[in-house]
Write an enzyme that holds these catalytic residues in place. Structure first.
Site, mmCIF file in Angstrom:
data_model
loop_
_atom_site.group_PDB
_atom_site.id
_atom_site.type_symbol
_atom_site.label_atom_id
_atom_site.label_comp_id
_atom_site.label_asym_id
_atom_site.label_seq_id
_atom_site.Cartn_x
_atom_site.Cartn_y
_atom_site.Cartn_z
ATOM 1 C CG ASN A 15 42.733 0.836 48.010
ATOM 2 O OD1 ASN A 15 43.482 1.135 48.936
ATOM 3 N ND2 ASN A 15 41.973 -0.243 48.015
ATOM 4 C CD1 TRP A 16 48.081 4.728 46.352
ATOM 5 C CD2 TRP A 16 49.547 5.361 47.921
ATOM 6 N NE1 TRP A 16 48.597 5.949 45.977
ATOM 7 C CE2 TRP A 16 49.501 6.363 46.932
ATOM 8 C CE3 TRP A 16 50.396 5.550 49.021
ATOM 9 C CZ2 TRP A 16 50.277 7.525 46.999
ATOM 10 C CZ3 TRP A 16 51.159 6.705 49.099
ATOM 11 C CH2 TRP A 16 51.106 7.683 48.086
ATOM 12 C CE LYS A 17 43.514 -3.189 46.514
ATOM 13 N NZ LYS A 17 43.098 -4.504 45.956
ATOM 14 C CG HIS A 50 38.565 -2.812 49.611
ATOM 15 N ND1 HIS A 50 39.059 -4.071 49.425
ATOM 16 C CD2 HIS A 50 38.883 -2.108 48.495
ATOM 17 C CE1 HIS A 50 39.668 -4.136 48.247
ATOM 18 N NE2 HIS A 50 39.574 -2.964 47.669
ATOM 19 C CD GLU A 60 42.144 -6.038 49.257
ATOM 20 O OE1 GLU A 60 42.463 -6.276 48.077
ATOM 21 O OE2 GLU A 60 42.550 -5.028 49.881
ATOM 22 C CD GLU A 93 35.591 -3.589 46.479
ATOM 23 O OE1 GLU A 93 36.763 -3.287 46.312
ATOM 24 O OE2 GLU A 93 35.170 -4.181 47.482
ATOM 25 N N GLY A 122 42.472 -7.307 41.641
ATOM 26 C CA GLY A 122 43.848 -7.775 41.698
ATOM 27 C C GLY A 122 44.084 -9.065 40.933
ATOM 28 C CB SER A 142 41.370 -5.489 37.338
ATOM 29 O OG SER A 142 41.765 -6.370 38.360
ATOM 30 N N GLY A 163 43.382 0.138 42.101
ATOM 31 C CA GLY A 163 44.330 -0.533 42.977
ATOM 32 C C GLY A 163 45.739 -0.449 42.439
ATOM 33 N N GLY A 164 46.233 -1.545 41.875
ATOM 34 C CA GLY A 164 47.630 -1.623 41.447
ATOM 35 C C GLY A 164 48.084 -0.506 40.534
#
Length: 249
Positions: A10-12, A95, A97, A166, A172, A211, A232-233
């Site tokens: 997930n590049w966000k 998600h 977010e 999640e 994150g 994470s 994610g990251g």
């Protein structure tokens, strides 16, 4: 546990034309023939670019959201049909977010999952509790409520979804649920899916999405009910993402 795991990046809201090309080319050079399913969920403006870059590769294209509506006066939204025209195979729905910043409810998430399924796109349905909810002992209640809404609307084809657990407190933040904590929640979700679709529950991929990184992926993926990761990251760094893919056997 499913026979095949899924690692979805997930590049966000990250990327750029040059950065995307460099990242995808590095992934393609290092991926060979993966022993798991792989996808990257990219920002909407880059779907066409990344679709072209991934053409003929073992990496599937994903979107980060989808509208619950098929068309109409919904400025800024993308329908499942539109995503389908760009070869999108997966769409993240619900998600944390989106729930937190855009006020998405369990019902909205269920409707988005239905819209994706109607166009042959696999929704990656996200569920998870906040730190306050975990500390109050409400983890199981919260994730079951979130998943129940999706099952209620999509029960007839629930075997076609992907679920991602999640924990909001581990997204994150660098804090990860322990393998035992993650497995416990995945087992709850598996049991809930088994109740809804007994003969298919074992085949539904349940991903961990808090994470997961190159260091902890192998331990998390070794758990009985963890069928992959929503990354994610670490999905923005080719060596890390490739290491997670390699751990998903």
């Amino acid at each position: 546990m499913t026979s095949r795991k899924l690692i979805a990046g997930n590049w966000k809201m990250n990327g750029g034309l040059a950065a995307n090309e460099a990242l995808v080319q590095a992934l393609l050079q290092g991926i060979a023939t993966p022993s798991c399913d792989v996808a990257v969920c990219v920002p909407a403006p880059y779907l066409a670019q990344v679709q072209a870059l991934l053409s003929g590769s073992p990496i599937a294209l994903g979107a980060q959201d989808v509208s619950a509506h098929p068309q109409g006066a919904f400025t800024g939204e993308q329908s499942a049909a539109m995503l389908g025209e760009f070869g999108v195979r997966y769409a993240i729905v619900g998600h944390s977010e989106r729930r937190q910043y855009h006020g998405e409810t369990d019902e909205t998430v269920a409707a988005k999952a239905a819209a994706a399924l109607a166009k042959g796109i696999t929704p990656i349905v996200c569920v998870g509790e906040t730190l306050a909810e975990r500390e109050a002992g409400r983890t199981e209640e919260v994730v079951k409520r979130q998943l129940a809404a999706v099952i209620h609307v999509n029960g007839h084809c629930i075997s076609e979804i992907v679920v991602a657990y999640e924990p909001v407190w581990a997204i994150g933040t660098g804090v990860t649920a322990s393998p035992e904590q993650a497995q416990a929640v995945h087992a709850v979700l598996r049991a809930q899916l088994h109740h809804a679709a007994s003969e298919h529950a074992a085949g539904i991929q349940i991903l961990y999405g808090g994470s997961m990184n190159a260091t902890n992926a192998a331990t998390l993926l070794a758990q009985a009910d963890i069928d992959g990761g929503l990354i994610g990251g670490a999905s923005l760094k080719a060596p890390d993402f490739l290491q997670i893919i390699a751990a998903a056997r």
